[in-house]
Design an enzyme around this catalytic site. Sequence first.
Site, PDB file in Angstrom:
ATOM      1  N   ARG A 182       0.823  -1.217   0.000  1.00 41.32           N
ATOM      2  CA  ARG A 182       0.000   0.000   0.000  1.00 41.32           C
ATOM      3  C   ARG A 182       0.854   1.263   0.000  1.00 41.32           C
ATOM      4  O   ARG A 182       0.328   2.377  -0.082  1.00 41.32           O
ATOM      5  CB  ARG A 182      -0.908   0.036   1.250  1.00 41.32           C
ATOM      6  CG  ARG A 182      -1.841  -1.148   1.359  1.00 41.32           C
ATOM      7  CD  ARG A 182      -2.560  -1.134   2.695  1.00 41.32           C
ATOM      8  NE  ARG A 182      -3.665  -0.194   2.703  1.00 41.32           N
ATOM      9  CZ  ARG A 182      -4.945  -0.534   2.672  1.00 41.32           C
ATOM     10  NH1 ARG A 182      -5.297  -1.799   2.664  1.00 41.32           N
ATOM     11  NH2 ARG A 182      -5.881   0.371   2.676  1.00 41.32           N
TER      12      ARG A 182
ATOM     13  N   TYR B 114       0.704   4.294  -2.442  1.00 42.54           N
ATOM     14  CA  TYR B 114      -0.391   5.238  -2.223  1.00 42.54           C
ATOM     15  C   TYR B 114      -0.181   6.029  -0.931  1.00 42.54           C
ATOM     16  O   TYR B 114      -0.134   7.263  -0.948  1.00 42.54           O
ATOM     17  CB  TYR B 114      -1.710   4.464  -2.172  1.00 42.54           C
ATOM     18  CG  TYR B 114      -2.941   5.324  -2.063  1.00 42.54           C
ATOM     19  CD1 TYR B 114      -3.423   6.030  -3.154  1.00 42.54           C
ATOM     20  CD2 TYR B 114      -3.643   5.423  -0.855  1.00 42.54           C
ATOM     21  CE1 TYR B 114      -4.568   6.820  -3.062  1.00 42.54           C
ATOM     22  CE2 TYR B 114      -4.794   6.207  -0.757  1.00 42.54           C
ATOM     23  CZ  TYR B 114      -5.251   6.894  -1.859  1.00 42.54           C
ATOM     24  OH  TYR B 114      -6.387   7.671  -1.766  1.00 42.54           O
TER      25      TYR B 114
ATOM     26  N   GLY C 252       3.059   7.877  -1.080  1.00 41.04           N
ATOM     27  CA  GLY C 252       2.918   8.848  -2.174  1.00 41.04           C
ATOM     28  C   GLY C 252       2.119  10.056  -1.703  1.00 41.04           C
ATOM     29  O   GLY C 252       2.503  11.211  -1.923  1.00 41.04           O
TER      30      GLY C 252
ATOM     31  N   ASN D 252     -18.508  -3.239  -3.638  1.00 39.76           N
ATOM     32  CA  ASN D 252     -18.454  -4.709  -3.691  1.00 39.76           C
ATOM     33  C   ASN D 252     -19.734  -5.348  -3.175  1.00 39.76           C
ATOM     34  O   ASN D 252     -20.353  -6.178  -3.847  1.00 39.76           O
ATOM     35  CB  ASN D 252     -17.335  -5.201  -2.764  1.00 39.76           C
ATOM     36  CG  ASN D 252     -16.167  -5.720  -3.525  1.00 39.76           C
ATOM     37  OD1 ASN D 252     -16.090  -5.555  -4.743  1.00 39.76           O
ATOM     38  ND2 ASN D 252     -15.235  -6.327  -2.825  1.00 39.76           N
TER      39      ASN D 252
ATOM     40  N   ASP E 134      -4.147  -4.259   6.177  1.00 42.11           N
ATOM     41  CA  ASP E 134      -5.517  -3.733   6.198  1.00 42.11           C
ATOM     42  C   ASP E 134      -5.788  -3.180   7.599  1.00 42.11           C
ATOM     43  O   ASP E 134      -5.686  -3.905   8.582  1.00 42.11           O
ATOM     44  CB  ASP E 134      -6.509  -4.865   5.884  1.00 42.11           C
ATOM     45  CG  ASP E 134      -7.888  -4.335   5.567  1.00 42.11           C
ATOM     46  OD1 ASP E 134      -7.980  -3.441   4.726  1.00 42.11           O
ATOM     47  OD2 ASP E 134      -8.869  -4.809   6.171  1.00 42.11           O
ATOM     48  N   PRO E 135      -6.100  -1.865   7.715  1.00 39.94           N
ATOM     49  CA  PRO E 135      -6.266  -1.310   9.059  1.00 39.94           C
ATOM     50  C   PRO E 135      -7.487  -1.865   9.782  1.00 39.94           C
ATOM     51  O   PRO E 135      -8.506  -2.145   9.163  1.00 39.94           O
ATOM     52  CB  PRO E 135      -6.431   0.193   8.808  1.00 39.94           C
ATOM     53  CG  PRO E 135      -6.455   0.405   7.349  1.00 39.94           C
ATOM     54  CD  PRO E 135      -6.285  -0.893   6.644  1.00 39.94           C
TER      55      PRO E 135
END
Length: 319
Positions: free
Chosen positions: A146, A149, A152, A194, A277-278
């Site tokens: 991750r 992103y 960045g 989703n 994944d938090p």
Amino acid sequence: MRDKNRIRVLVTGGAGFLGSHLCETLVREGCDVLCADNFYTGTKDNIVPLLDNPYFELLRHDITFPLYVEVDEIYNLACPASPIHYQNDPVQTTKVNVHGSINMLGLAKRVKAKILQASTSEVYGNPNTHPQTETYWGNVNPIGPRACYDEGKRCAETLFFDYYRQHRLAIKVARIFNTYGPHMHPNDGRVISNFILQALRGQPLTIYGRGSQTRSFCYVDDMVEGLYRLMQTQDGVTGPVNLGNPKEYSILEIAQKILELTGSKSKIVFEALPQDDPERRQPDITLAREVLGWSPRVTLEEGLPKTIDYFDNLLRSRR
Ligand SMILES: NC(=O)c1ccc[n+]([C@@H]2O[C@H](COP(=O)([O-])OP(=O)(O)OC[C@H]3O[C@@H](n4cnc5c(N)ncnc54)[C@H](O)[C@@H]3O)[C@@H](O)[C@H]2O)c1
């Protein structure tokens, strides 16, 4: 001769989910809007209603290359926002955040424009304080999948503040938390899109992990209002400002709500949690309340049906 009463606004990533709603708002507010997008994740479909408007212009452009236009304000939104898309070409993701930001900051410096950066709650990484205030420096893995992103966007914030300190640019940095609504990309693997698509197609709803991880979701109209208000603040109000809806829901609760609202008979299935994944993510919006007089108004019960309608129409149009 240009109409001096109309502010000229550049929206990078204006054909994307948030950008398209922002362009609509800006045109409605009487701005002369230039939307620059390379259609990496955005689509013309999102801006079709604007294409006939004389105060809306569309430019196919990749912001990792310089852009020479005369504008008064820049909203810098260009960047794929969902893990599926930003991990597809991670080097380009870093480039859009770093080179893209440098290009847009350089443009703002040259034409003396105000510039707003669409930053993200992901700058907090997997936070160890809850909820997150703007003073929290984050807990980010710099070498994980991750990072293109998260890091960045962190570097983009650094650039914004260096241009502010070094060149006195009028900057505004918004840290955007999960947002949902019509025009979300159907295949971006985000939880709300989703679940809605799975429910509408009668497929099982996939939960990663046990579903106890929580998220907060802000409806797109509220988010656009927050971004717009931040741009209107006086020079010197730089942010970063958290924008999001503090109401937390577990992923399992969201799945159940969507099943209820769609009337779907789909089952819920559980799969392994992806890396980094938090566990929790919740904005503290005290600053946004104080500085912008802003807080989200649209509840999940109001926003979800509009989003479901959007995806329902999208699926019907593709049949
Ligand atoms: N939606 C959210 O929940 C959320 C949360 C946090 C931050 N953000 C930030 O808000 C911004 C908009 O997000 P979104 O959800 O609308 O995503 P999106 O993917 O729908 O929109 C991004 C847009 O940028 C365009 N783009 C990508 N690379 C580009 C490039 N090099 N040059 C020009 N255009 C380019 C894409 O084609 C797309 O139209 C992003 O910067 C994102 O990081 C969004």
